[in-house]
Design a protein around this motif. Structure first.
Motif, PDB file in Angstrom:
ATOM      1  N   LYS A   1       0.835  -1.200   0.000  1.00  0.00           N
ATOM      2  CA  LYS A   1       0.000   0.000   0.000  1.00  0.00           C
ATOM      3  C   LYS A   1       0.874   1.255   0.000  1.00  0.00           C
ATOM      4  CE  LYS A   1      -3.944   1.967   2.423  1.00  0.00           C
ATOM      5  NZ  LYS A   1      -4.669   1.936   3.691  1.00  0.00           N
TER       6      LYS A   1
ATOM      7  N   LYS B   1       8.489  38.059 -46.048  1.00  0.00           N
ATOM      8  CA  LYS B   1       8.735  37.619 -44.670  1.00  0.00           C
ATOM      9  C   LYS B   1      10.128  37.007 -44.554  1.00  0.00           C
ATOM     10  CE  LYS B   1       7.060  36.357 -40.500  1.00  0.00           C
ATOM     11  NZ  LYS B   1       6.457  37.277 -39.549  1.00  0.00           N
TER      12      LYS B   1
ATOM     13  N   LEU C   1       1.924   7.047  -6.495  1.00  0.00           N
ATOM     14  CA  LEU C   1       0.914   8.060  -6.809  1.00  0.00           C
ATOM     15  C   LEU C   1       1.441   9.466  -6.556  1.00  0.00           C
ATOM     16  CD1 LEU C   1      -2.303   6.352  -5.394  1.00  0.00           C
ATOM     17  CD2 LEU C   1      -1.758   6.770  -7.787  1.00  0.00           C
TER      18      LEU C   1
ATOM     19  N   PHE D   1       7.133  23.531 -15.830  1.00  0.00           N
ATOM     20  CA  PHE D   1       8.129  23.667 -16.886  1.00  0.00           C
ATOM     21  C   PHE D   1       7.512  24.292 -18.139  1.00  0.00           C
ATOM     22  CE2 PHE D   1      10.957  21.613 -20.160  1.00  0.00           C
ATOM     23  CZ  PHE D   1      12.067  22.370 -19.838  1.00  0.00           C
ATOM     24  N   ALA D   2       6.283  23.858 -18.434  1.00  0.00           N
ATOM     25  CA  ALA D   2       5.579  24.382 -19.603  1.00  0.00           C
ATOM     26  C   ALA D   2       5.290  25.867 -19.442  1.00  0.00           C
ATOM     27  CB  ALA D   2       4.278  23.624 -19.812  1.00  0.00           C
ATOM     28  N   VAL D   3       4.878  26.274 -18.255  1.00  0.00           N
ATOM     29  CA  VAL D   3       4.578  27.691 -17.985  1.00  0.00           C
ATOM     30  C   VAL D   3       5.845  28.520 -18.132  1.00  0.00           C
ATOM     31  CG1 VAL D   3       3.888  29.320 -16.182  1.00  0.00           C
ATOM     32  CG2 VAL D   3       2.579  27.230 -16.529  1.00  0.00           C
TER      33      VAL D   3
ATOM     34  N   ALA E   1       8.468  27.807 -19.955  1.00  0.00           N
ATOM     35  CA  ALA E   1       8.814  27.878 -21.379  1.00  0.00           C
ATOM     36  C   ALA E   1       7.965  28.922 -22.082  1.00  0.00           C
ATOM     37  CB  ALA E   1       8.601  26.515 -22.031  1.00  0.00           C
ATOM     38  N   ASP E   2       6.702  29.020 -21.695  1.00  0.00           N
ATOM     39  CA  ASP E   2       5.809  30.007 -22.299  1.00  0.00           C
ATOM     40  C   ASP E   2       6.243  31.420 -21.957  1.00  0.00           C
ATOM     41  OD1 ASP E   2       3.377  30.629 -23.749  1.00  0.00           O
ATOM     42  OD2 ASP E   2       2.672  31.374 -21.816  1.00  0.00           O
TER      43      ASP E   2
ATOM     44  N   SER F   1       3.593  15.358 -12.684  1.00  0.00           N
ATOM     45  CA  SER F   1       2.631  16.136 -13.476  1.00  0.00           C
ATOM     46  C   SER F   1       2.723  17.616 -13.163  1.00  0.00           C
ATOM     47  CB  SER F   1       1.213  15.622 -13.239  1.00  0.00           C
ATOM     48  OG  SER F   1       0.858  15.805 -11.896  1.00  0.00           O
TER      49      SER F   1
ATOM     50  N   THR G   1       2.357   1.848  -3.411  1.00  0.00           N
ATOM     51  CA  THR G   1       1.334   2.412  -4.306  1.00  0.00           C
ATOM     52  C   THR G   1       1.159   3.904  -4.041  1.00  0.00           C
ATOM     53  OG1 THR G   1       0.206   0.298  -4.104  1.00  0.00           O
ATOM     54  CG2 THR G   1      -0.997   2.072  -5.200  1.00  0.00           C
TER      55      THR G   1
ATOM     56  N   SER H   1       5.958  19.041 -14.745  1.00  0.00           N
ATOM     57  CA  SER H   1       5.856  19.241 -16.201  1.00  0.00           C
ATOM     58  C   SER H   1       5.029  20.472 -16.526  1.00  0.00           C
ATOM     59  CB  SER H   1       5.265  18.001 -16.878  1.00  0.00           C
ATOM     60  OG  SER H   1       3.953  17.798 -16.421  1.00  0.00           O
ATOM     61  N   LEU H   2       3.991  20.707 -15.723  1.00  0.00           N
ATOM     62  CA  LEU H   2       3.154  21.889 -15.931  1.00  0.00           C
ATOM     63  C   LEU H   2       3.954  23.161 -15.649  1.00  0.00           C
ATOM     64  CD1 LEU H   2       0.314  22.945 -16.579  1.00  0.00           C
ATOM     65  CD2 LEU H   2      -0.198  22.847 -14.158  1.00  0.00           C
TER      66      LEU H   2
ATOM     67  N   MET I   1       3.815  10.406  -9.265  1.00  0.00           N
ATOM     68  CA  MET I   1       3.073  10.776 -10.480  1.00  0.00           C
ATOM     69  C   MET I   1       2.544  12.194 -10.382  1.00  0.00           C
ATOM     70  SD  MET I   1       1.039   7.264 -11.224  1.00  0.00           S
ATOM     71  CE  MET I   1      -0.117   7.908 -12.387  1.00  0.00           C
ATOM     72  N   LEU I   2       2.016  12.510  -9.208  1.00  0.00           N
ATOM     73  CA  LEU I   2       1.468  13.848  -8.992  1.00  0.00           C
ATOM     74  C   LEU I   2       2.573  14.906  -9.117  1.00  0.00           C
ATOM     75  CD1 LEU I   2      -1.050  15.469  -8.190  1.00  0.00           C
ATOM     76  CD2 LEU I   2      -0.352  15.229  -5.827  1.00  0.00           C
TER      77      LEU I   2
ATOM     78  N   ASN J   1      12.702  39.696 -44.495  1.00  0.00           N
ATOM     79  CA  ASN J   1      12.676  40.420 -43.217  1.00  0.00           C
ATOM     80  C   ASN J   1      13.322  39.599 -42.103  1.00  0.00           C
ATOM     81  OD1 ASN J   1      11.404  42.546 -44.436  1.00  0.00           O
ATOM     82  ND2 ASN J   1       9.356  42.015 -43.735  1.00  0.00           N
TER      83      ASN J   1
END
Lengths: 68, 278
Positions: B2, B248, B9, B22-24, B26-27, B16, B5, B19-20, B12-13, B251
């Motif tokens: 248990k 374009k 979990l 990191f994406a922000v 990069a933006d 996730s 597991t 990665s989010l 994984m959290l 330029n």
């Protein structure tokens, strides 16, 4: 049973975040607000602004600041 | 089991969330540095006033057209015009200060240095391989000396007197300055004429009378642009796309060239140590 639900929930969160990440990374970077759409159609303003950028405005100058 | 597991979990959290984040990040990078935006939007005499700040977006934009001698000639003439304007205003200011019995030794020394820079700008060869570096160096010198003059003046006079002198000298001009403006206008029209021929070459039609009218000063550049826009808007979708792509591409090439030049100067420090005045 609840363990399986929790696992699925976290898997869902993971997939969602991967999807969001992908959306951010694959977002085209543009220097202005003009862009072609997915079918490659270019709006008139986009072409006009690119044409305008090739010319020099006579009012433009090199800026070195004011003396006073 | 248990615990394993749960640990999995949590991992994984965390993965996730990471990665989010990191994406922000990069933006944010794609959207640019706010400090750079400030440099472009605000006046140079305020934001780029630091003596050590030699490379900015405005200069990078200016050197985009310096991939040929005509573009370089225009930028050098624009710098000459800016220097002439500043020297004229400086000389008039010194005269006003002398009338007020204020010591002007330091200001006069700065004006002498500005005159030396002006001589260097006039002597610069637009066709030389290092003309971009020479331009950036001389522009930096001009900007630094202008700031020195402004700062020295602020130590001598109160804000009210400075504002009064500034207002008096707002539209000051001289024969030398007007002559420089005329030469500049001539070369800018030549540049725009070349661009027009290049665009007509891409479009496949030439309106010679429009070019002649522009060169002779009978019509403005805005009107020329308007005619071009009309011409392009009447094209088929495919042809318009072709024109857009060609323009374009050109330029973008200019922007890459300018950026490379700036990076080379930053790495080699050429913008700072080249062509030191005697």
């Amino acid at each position: 049973m609840s363990k399986k639900i929790i696992s699925l929930l976290f898997l869902l969160i993971l997939l969602m975040s991967v999807a969001v990440s992908y959306a951010y990374f694959s977002q085209p970077s543009t220097s202005d607000n003009h862009q072609t759409d997915t079918n490659g159609v270019i709006d008139d303003n986009t072409v006009s602004s690119e044409i305008d950028a090739t010319f020099l405005e006579e009012s433009q100058g090199v800026e070195i600041g004011d003396m006073i | 089991m248990k615990k394993i597991t749960n640990l999995l979990l949590v991992l994984m959290l965390m993965g996730s969330i990471a990665s989010l984040a990191f994406a922000v990040e990069a933006d944010d990078d794609n959207q640019g540095n706010p400090a750079d935006e400030n440099e472009t939007n605000e006046p140079v005499n305020e934001t780029n006033s630091s003596y050590g700040h030699h490379f900015d977006n405005e200069t990078e934009r200016e050197i985009e057209i310096m991939n040929n001698s005509l573009g370089t000639r225009i930028r050098l003439l624009q710098l000459e015009k800016a220097l002439l304007t500043n020297i004229l205003k400086g000389v008039m200011t010194v005269q006003v200060l002398k009338g007020l019995n204020v010591t002007t030794t330091k200001l006069e020394a700065i004006l002498t240095n500005l005159s030396d820079v002006l001589d260097a700008v006039r002597a610069a060869d637009p066709a030389a391989n290092d003309s971009v570096q020479v331009f950036v160096h001389l522009k930096n010198e001009s900007r630094n000396l202008t700031k020195q003059f402004r700062d020295s003046l602020r130590l001598l006079l109160d804000n009210e007197t400075i504002a009064s002198i500034k207002e008096q000298l707002r539209n000051i001009t001289s024969d030398e300055l007007q002559n420089c403006s005329m030469r500049l206008r001539h070369w800018m029209r030549q540049f725009n004429q070349n661009q027009l021929y290049r665009l007509y070459g891409i479009i496949g039609e030439t309106n010679t009378s429009l070019i002649n009218d522009y060169i002779n000063g009978n019509i403005s550049l805005d009107l020329v642009k308007l005619q071009l826009h009309k011409m392009v808007n009447q094209m088929t979708k495919e042809k318009r796309h072709m024109v857009f792509s060609e323009v374009k591409e050109e330029n973008i090439k200019k922007k890459i060239h300018a950026h490379t030049e700036m990076e080379n100067m930053q790495h080699h420090g050429k913008g700072n140590d080249h062509g030191n005045r005697p």
